[in-house]
Design a protein around this motif. Structure first.
Motif, PDB file in Angstrom:
ATOM      1  N   THR A 134       1.228  -8.232  17.333  1.00 39.37           N
ATOM      2  CA  THR A 134       1.555  -9.263  16.339  1.00 39.37           C
ATOM      3  C   THR A 134       2.422  -8.687  15.216  1.00 39.37           C
ATOM      4  O   THR A 134       2.384  -7.488  14.953  1.00 39.37           O
ATOM      5  CB  THR A 134       0.260  -9.788  15.650  1.00 39.37           C
ATOM      6  N   PHE A 135       3.182  -9.551  14.604  1.00 39.96           N
ATOM      7  CA  PHE A 135       3.800  -9.268  13.315  1.00 39.96           C
ATOM      8  C   PHE A 135       3.841 -10.562  12.524  1.00 39.96           C
ATOM      9  O   PHE A 135       3.818 -11.639  13.112  1.00 39.96           O
ATOM     10  CB  PHE A 135       5.219  -8.698  13.459  1.00 39.96           C
ATOM     11  N   PHE A 136       3.896 -10.432  11.212  1.00 39.67           N
ATOM     12  CA  PHE A 136       4.024 -11.605  10.352  1.00 39.67           C
ATOM     13  C   PHE A 136       5.465 -11.744   9.871  1.00 39.67           C
ATOM     14  O   PHE A 136       6.193 -10.764   9.780  1.00 39.67           O
ATOM     15  CB  PHE A 136       3.135 -11.470   9.113  1.00 39.67           C
ATOM     16  N   ARG A 141      10.632   8.321   7.442  1.00 40.59           N
ATOM     17  CA  ARG A 141       9.245   7.829   7.485  1.00 40.59           C
ATOM     18  C   ARG A 141       9.075   6.725   8.519  1.00 40.59           C
ATOM     19  O   ARG A 141       8.026   6.633   9.178  1.00 40.59           O
ATOM     20  CB  ARG A 141       8.815   7.331   6.094  1.00 40.59           C
ATOM     21  N   SER A 142      10.091   5.877   8.694  1.00 36.84           N
ATOM     22  CA  SER A 142      10.000   4.826   9.718  1.00 36.84           C
ATOM     23  C   SER A 142       9.851   5.433  11.115  1.00 36.84           C
ATOM     24  O   SER A 142       9.098   4.929  11.939  1.00 36.84           O
ATOM     25  CB  SER A 142      11.237   3.917   9.683  1.00 36.84           C
ATOM     26  N   VAL A 143      10.597   6.523  11.361  1.00 39.78           N
ATOM     27  CA  VAL A 143      10.496   7.171  12.669  1.00 39.78           C
ATOM     28  C   VAL A 143       9.084   7.726  12.876  1.00 39.78           C
ATOM     29  O   VAL A 143       8.493   7.586  13.951  1.00 39.78           O
ATOM     30  CB  VAL A 143      11.551   8.292  12.806  1.00 39.78           C
ATOM     31  N   LEU A 144       8.538   8.323  11.815  1.00 43.35           N
ATOM     32  CA  LEU A 144       7.197   8.907  11.927  1.00 43.35           C
ATOM     33  C   LEU A 144       6.123   7.813  12.008  1.00 43.35           C
ATOM     34  O   LEU A 144       5.064   8.022  12.607  1.00 43.35           O
ATOM     35  CB  LEU A 144       6.917   9.832  10.736  1.00 43.35           C
ATOM     36  N   SER A 145       6.384   6.650  11.431  1.00 46.86           N
ATOM     37  CA  SER A 145       5.401   5.556  11.437  1.00 46.86           C
ATOM     38  C   SER A 145       5.381   4.819  12.765  1.00 46.86           C
ATOM     39  O   SER A 145       4.324   4.438  13.257  1.00 46.86           O
ATOM     40  CB  SER A 145       5.738   4.530  10.345  1.00 46.86           C
ATOM     41  N   ALA A 146       6.572   4.572  13.303  1.00 43.67           N
ATOM     42  CA  ALA A 146       6.696   3.656  14.445  1.00 43.67           C
ATOM     43  C   ALA A 146       7.018   4.373  15.740  1.00 43.67           C
ATOM     44  O   ALA A 146       7.105   3.729  16.782  1.00 43.67           O
ATOM     45  CB  ALA A 146       7.771   2.613  14.141  1.00 43.67           C
ATOM     46  N   GLY A 147       7.182   5.703  15.700  1.00 45.14           N
ATOM     47  CA  GLY A 147       7.697   6.406  16.866  1.00 45.14           C
ATOM     48  C   GLY A 147       6.681   7.117  17.726  1.00 45.14           C
ATOM     49  O   GLY A 147       7.058   7.717  18.740  1.00 45.14           O
ATOM     50  N   TRP A 190       0.824  -1.223   0.000  1.00 49.94           N
ATOM     51  CA  TRP A 190       0.000   0.000   0.000  1.00 49.94           C
ATOM     52  C   TRP A 190       0.846   1.254   0.000  1.00 49.94           C
ATOM     53  O   TRP A 190       0.381   2.328  -0.367  1.00 49.94           O
ATOM     54  CB  TRP A 190      -0.985  -0.001   1.170  1.00 49.94           C
ATOM     55  N   ARG A 191       2.113   1.149   0.410  1.00 50.70           N
ATOM     56  CA  ARG A 191       3.064   2.268   0.315  1.00 50.70           C
ATOM     57  C   ARG A 191       4.425   1.638   0.037  1.00 50.70           C
ATOM     58  O   ARG A 191       4.595   0.432   0.240  1.00 50.70           O
ATOM     59  CB  ARG A 191       3.084   3.088   1.615  1.00 50.70           C
ATOM     60  N   PRO A 192       5.407   2.399  -0.440  1.00 53.70           N
ATOM     61  CA  PRO A 192       6.725   1.792  -0.637  1.00 53.70           C
ATOM     62  C   PRO A 192       7.169   1.117   0.665  1.00 53.70           C
ATOM     63  O   PRO A 192       7.038   1.712   1.741  1.00 53.70           O
ATOM     64  CB  PRO A 192       7.615   2.999  -0.971  1.00 53.70           C
ATOM     65  N   PRO A 193       7.658  -0.119   0.593  1.00 55.94           N
ATOM     66  CA  PRO A 193       7.984  -0.843   1.828  1.00 55.94           C
ATOM     67  C   PRO A 193       8.995  -0.106   2.702  1.00 55.94           C
ATOM     68  O   PRO A 193       9.847   0.632   2.198  1.00 55.94           O
ATOM     69  CB  PRO A 193       8.581  -2.158   1.312  1.00 55.94           C
ATOM     70  N   SER A 194       8.884  -0.322   3.995  1.00 52.48           N
ATOM     71  CA  SER A 194       9.857   0.218   4.943  1.00 52.48           C
ATOM     72  C   SER A 194      11.221  -0.414   4.676  1.00 52.48           C
ATOM     73  O   SER A 194      11.330  -1.620   4.487  1.00 52.48           O
ATOM     74  CB  SER A 194       9.412  -0.105   6.368  1.00 52.48           C
ATOM     75  N   LEU A 195      12.267   0.418   4.701  1.00 52.26           N
ATOM     76  CA  LEU A 195      13.627  -0.097   4.487  1.00 52.26           C
ATOM     77  C   LEU A 195      14.134  -0.850   5.705  1.00 52.26           C
ATOM     78  O   LEU A 195      15.150  -1.543   5.643  1.00 52.26           O
ATOM     79  CB  LEU A 195      14.580   1.063   4.185  1.00 52.26           C
ATOM     80  N   LEU A 196      13.427  -0.719   6.827  1.00 49.42           N
ATOM     81  CA  LEU A 196      13.847  -1.392   8.058  1.00 49.42           C
ATOM     82  C   LEU A 196      12.975  -2.605   8.340  1.00 49.42           C
ATOM     83  O   LEU A 196      13.411  -3.742   8.314  1.00 49.42           O
ATOM     84  CB  LEU A 196      13.780  -0.400   9.236  1.00 49.42           C
ATOM     85  N   LEU A 197      11.687  -2.338   8.588  1.00 48.94           N
ATOM     86  CA  LEU A 197      10.778  -3.405   9.012  1.00 48.94           C
ATOM     87  C   LEU A 197      10.522  -4.427   7.918  1.00 48.94           C
ATOM     88  O   LEU A 197      10.365  -5.615   8.198  1.00 48.94           O
ATOM     89  CB  LEU A 197       9.450  -2.757   9.429  1.00 48.94           C
ATOM     90  N   GLU A 198      10.443  -3.937   6.682  1.00 52.61           N
ATOM     91  CA  GLU A 198      10.017  -4.801   5.577  1.00 52.61           C
ATOM     92  C   GLU A 198      11.180  -5.116   4.639  1.00 52.61           C
ATOM     93  O   GLU A 198      11.029  -5.139   3.415  1.00 52.61           O
ATOM     94  CB  GLU A 198       8.843  -4.126   4.841  1.00 52.61           C
ATOM     95  N   MET A 211      -3.182   4.085  11.119  1.00 56.99           N
ATOM     96  CA  MET A 211      -3.434   3.527   9.785  1.00 56.99           C
ATOM     97  C   MET A 211      -2.333   2.518   9.404  1.00 56.99           C
ATOM     98  O   MET A 211      -2.623   1.428   8.896  1.00 56.99           O
ATOM     99  CB  MET A 211      -3.485   4.687   8.792  1.00 56.99           C
ATOM    100  N   VAL A 212      -1.085   2.874   9.672  1.00 57.27           N
ATOM    101  CA  VAL A 212       0.040   1.975   9.364  1.00 57.27           C
ATOM    102  C   VAL A 212      -0.145   0.636  10.095  1.00 57.27           C
ATOM    103  O   VAL A 212       0.032  -0.443   9.505  1.00 57.27           O
ATOM    104  CB  VAL A 212       1.382   2.627   9.775  1.00 57.27           C
ATOM    105  N   PHE A 213      -0.508   0.705  11.366  1.00 59.68           N
ATOM    106  CA  PHE A 213      -0.629  -0.531  12.148  1.00 59.68           C
ATOM    107  C   PHE A 213      -1.883  -1.319  11.779  1.00 59.68           C
ATOM    108  O   PHE A 213      -1.863  -2.547  11.839  1.00 59.68           O
ATOM    109  CB  PHE A 213      -0.544  -0.222  13.649  1.00 59.68           C
ATOM    110  N   ASN A 214      -2.938  -0.659  11.370  1.00 60.31           N
ATOM    111  CA  ASN A 214      -4.086  -1.405  10.823  1.00 60.31           C
ATOM    112  C   ASN A 214      -3.704  -2.135   9.542  1.00 60.31           C
ATOM    113  O   ASN A 214      -4.171  -3.243   9.282  1.00 60.31           O
ATOM    114  CB  ASN A 214      -5.255  -0.459  10.529  1.00 60.31           C
ATOM    115  N   ALA A 215      -2.851  -1.500   8.744  1.00 64.53           N
ATOM    116  CA  ALA A 215      -2.531  -2.036   7.415  1.00 64.53           C
ATOM    117  C   ALA A 215      -1.753  -3.363   7.477  1.00 64.53           C
ATOM    118  O   ALA A 215      -1.657  -4.062   6.463  1.00 64.53           O
ATOM    119  CB  ALA A 215      -1.741  -1.004   6.606  1.00 64.53           C
ATOM    120  N   PHE A 216      -1.195  -3.726   8.645  1.00 65.44           N
ATOM    121  CA  PHE A 216      -0.527  -5.033   8.766  1.00 65.44           C
ATOM    122  C   PHE A 216      -1.544  -6.177   8.834  1.00 65.44           C
ATOM    123  O   PHE A 216      -1.193  -7.337   8.653  1.00 65.44           O
ATOM    124  CB  PHE A 216       0.372  -5.082  10.009  1.00 65.44           C
ATOM    125  N   GLY A 217      -2.786  -5.859   9.127  1.00 69.30           N
ATOM    126  CA  GLY A 217      -3.812  -6.891   9.249  1.00 69.30           C
ATOM    127  C   GLY A 217      -4.515  -7.145   7.928  1.00 69.30           C
ATOM    128  O   GLY A 217      -4.074  -6.683   6.867  1.00 69.30           O
TER     129      GLY A 217
END
Ligand code: OVM
Length: 404
Positions: free
Chosen positions: A291-293, A237-243, A84-92, A174-180
């Motif tokens: 959770t994470f996959f 973006r990772s900092v803004l998504s997960a921080g 849904w967005r360019p993948p995270s360079l860290l998490l994904e 929204m980011v955390f909903n999108a993992f489901g």
């Protein structure tokens, strides 16, 4: 028959939906059922295997070679579906692509880099607690403390300008909903997706970030050649998504835990140096990231069950954090235990890179509160808010007795 075939185990099947609202709001009964059903359970609704025992969640998180992140840390498989967005360079991402962004962000968020923040954040915490005390002895601690403190402390450090900060928490939600799965929670975010993404992406640009800030330091890593100029905004973006949402709901979990356990609050007041233990124990007990996959890179055998190559594995961090085989009296919030080893921050190469920031925020807020508040209790029923990944809150009514 070969030994491997003889030993192959057919995992139990469950048609439970871990992303159903009722389960998201009260996940422990499902966690217990999954742990007891077996080390691997097949979730027929989503065609994924689930791990919920500490031993196996912990081992899989360490084994990035067999349990990859590059196909996405959510249900969606990036090898077959467009992210849904360019993948995270860290998490994904997996090594080797993961390593440079990880190294850069680890340095920016490392404990030595945070030393200069302690004093300022203590003052912000004092001020936040003062405002609450001035307003009376009963208040909703979710907006007044859990949201207010991180939003006053961290955005300046990241380097954000004053406008649009109200987008941070909705973006993270929204980011955390999108993992489901694409359920009603994801649908509900859809109208704001374009607007929130545009704002966040704009804040990741060099011009948007204050000189000397964490964001600027990420861009400086690109000047040194440690990142490419294409990578720098995605690391921001990772900092803004997960921080933000993570610390907000982590602090809410901690305040809830302490309000619901008056003996533990007294222990913290007597020994304020327990603030960090209190935070980590709350992370273990509540697991703000539930959770994470991962995705199997080969046919992987876990406790005799074969997880087919290319399929998703759902890791129940919250279930592992209350596995009675690993934890004594796991449902108890207990400041005398050593919570280290919990998987609430993950484990292995992806383990939360911002955990030192989170602990410093918690320490600042909890010590300010412990200095000023003699007694803390729930003043009503706390309310949670369903999210596909986060154990999140919307209301946390507290009653306090200030120190005389
Ligand atoms: C990221 C990211 C987003 C959400 C969570 C997370 C907990 C990372 O964009 O890198 O880790």
């Amino acid at each position: 028959m070969t030994e491997a075939l003889e030993r192959a185990v057919v995992p139990p099947v469950s048609d439970a939906d871990p992303f159903d609202h009722d389960i998201l709001l009260d996940p422990e009964p499902l966690h217990q059922a999954l742990r007891e059903a077996g080390p691997v359970v097949y979730l027929s609704r989503y065609d994924v295997h689930a791990l919920s025992r500490y031993e196996h969640v912990h081992a899989a998180l360490l084994d990035w070679q067999h349990f990859e992140s590059g196909a996405g840390a959510g249900l969606s498989n990036f090898r077959h579906e467009k992210p849904w967005r360019p993948p995270s360079l860290l998490l994904e991402a997996d090594p080797p692509l993961h390593d440079a962004p990880r190294r850069v962000l680890r340095e920016v968020l490392a404990p030595p880099a945070l030393r200069g923040l302690r004093e300022g954040w203590s003052a912000v915490a004092e001020e936040t607690v003062d405002r609450v005390l001035a307003a009376g002895t009963e208040f909703d601690a979710f907006p007044a403390l859990a949201e207010a403190f991180p939003l006053r402390a961290f955005p300046d450090v990241v380097g954000l300008g004053p406008d649009g900060r109200e987008n941070l928490l909705p973006y993270g939600n929204m980011v955390f909903n999108a993992f489901g799965p694409r359920n009603d929670l994801v649908e509900a975010d859809a109208p704001r997706l374009a607007g929130l993404s545009a704002w966040v992406n704009a804040q990741c640009q060099r011009e948007a970030l204050r000189e000397g800030s964490f964001g600027a330091q990420i861009w400086a890593a690109a000047d040194r050649g440690d990142l490419t100029y294409e990578q720098a905004p995605l690391v921001v973006r990772s900092v803004l998504s997960a921080g933000f949402d993570t610390t907000v709901h982590g602090l809410a979990a901690c305040l809830y835990a302490l309000a619901a356990h008056p003996v533990e609050w007294q222990r913290l007041r007597e020994r304020p140096e327990l603030a960090r233990v209190a935070f980590d124990e709350a992370i273990r007990w509540q697991s703000p990231v539930q959770t994470f996959f991962r995705t199997a890179t080969a046919d992987v055998t876990v406790a005799g069950a074969v997880i087919p190559k290319g399929t998703k594995i759902l890791m129940f961090l919250g279930a592992a954090n209350r596995d009675p085989v690993r934890w004594h009296d796991p449902d108890r919030f207990d400041l005398t235990r050593d919570p280290s080893g919990h998987v609430g921050f993950g484990m292995g190469i992806h383990q939360c890179v911002g955990q030192h920031v989170a602990r410093l925020e918690a320490e600042a807020l909890l010590s300010a509160l412990a200095r000023r508040v003699e007694h803390l209790e729930l003043a009503g029923t706390p309310r949670r808010h369903p999210n596909n990944t986060l154990r999140s809150w919307t209301c946390l009514p507290l009653r306090i007795r200030p120190v005389a």
